[in-house]
Design an enzyme around this catalytic site. Structure first.
Site, short mmCIF file in Angstrom:
data_model
loop_
_atom_site.label_atom_id
_atom_site.label_comp_id
_atom_site.label_asym_id
_atom_site.label_seq_id
_atom_site.Cartn_x
_atom_site.Cartn_y
_atom_site.Cartn_z
CB CYS A 43 -0.98 -0.01 1.17
SG CYS A 43 -0.26 0.15 2.82
CG ASN A 87 4.26 -1.67 5.27
OD1 ASN A 87 5.33 -1.99 5.75
ND2 ASN A 87 3.30 -2.55 5.11
CB CYS A 127 -3.83 1.39 7.09
SG CYS A 127 -3.92 2.73 8.30
NE ARG A 128 -4.52 1.25 1.48
CZ ARG A 128 -4.39 1.86 0.33
NH1 ARG A 128 -5.32 1.70 -0.62
NH2 ARG A 128 -3.36 2.63 0.06
CB SER A 129 0.33 -3.49 2.79
OG SER A 129 1.10 -2.50 3.43
CG ASP A 132 -5.10 4.66 3.09
OD1 ASP A 132 -5.19 4.23 4.26
OD2 ASP A 132 -4.08 5.18 2.64
#
Length: 148
Positions: free
Chosen positions: A9, A12, A14-16, A123
């Protein structure tokens, strides 16, 4: 069969890292042996843990992200991983721009593995919808495992 997966993301945090933690847990429960990591295209958060509210949302669902630390995508990742999954089309474009021509990793959107109709993982750092992002990540991780 893909054995090494990198989630990417922007920062690095939140999402990934959530995708890393979710897939790691689901793969372990399914008895699937994978190497899983995450990284960001940007360098703002290198060495930092996942964002607090994201960790809290993940923890409420049984995922512990506290040991993860942000890092930036490196050129070596394109040979170290079989599959690099971007959280959105901007991340995918950034990855395509830095991918060496001879690299072995396949690049795809993470949401290519879901039938929810989503074309990206929003995000939550900006949307503030941590639970919604986790729900989509969980559903997509299950789809990914089915295809492996």
């Amino acid at each position: 069969m893909t054995h090494r997966i990198l989630f990417v993301c922007l920062g690095n945090i939140c999402r990934s890292p959530s995708a890393e933690g979710v897939l790691r847990a689901k793969a372990a429960r399914a008895g699937v042996d994978l190497t899983i990591d995450s990284a960001g295209t940007g360098d703002w958060h290198i060495g930092k843990p996942p964002y607090g509210p994201m960790q809290a949302a993940a923890r409420a669902r049984g995922y512990d992200l506290s040991g993860l630390r942000a890092r930036q995508v490196a050129v070596r990742d394109f040979d170290a991983f079989d599959l690099i999954l971007a959280m959105d089309s901007e991340n995918l474009r950034d990855l395509e721009a830095m991918r060496p021509p001879e690299a072995r990793a396949r690049l795809r959107l993470f949401t290519d593995y879901t039938d929810t109709g989503a074309d990206h993982v929003p995000d939550p750092y900006f949307t503030r919808d941590f639970d919604g992002a986790l729900t989509l990540i969980e559903e997509t991780a299950e789809g990914l495992l089915r295809q492996l």
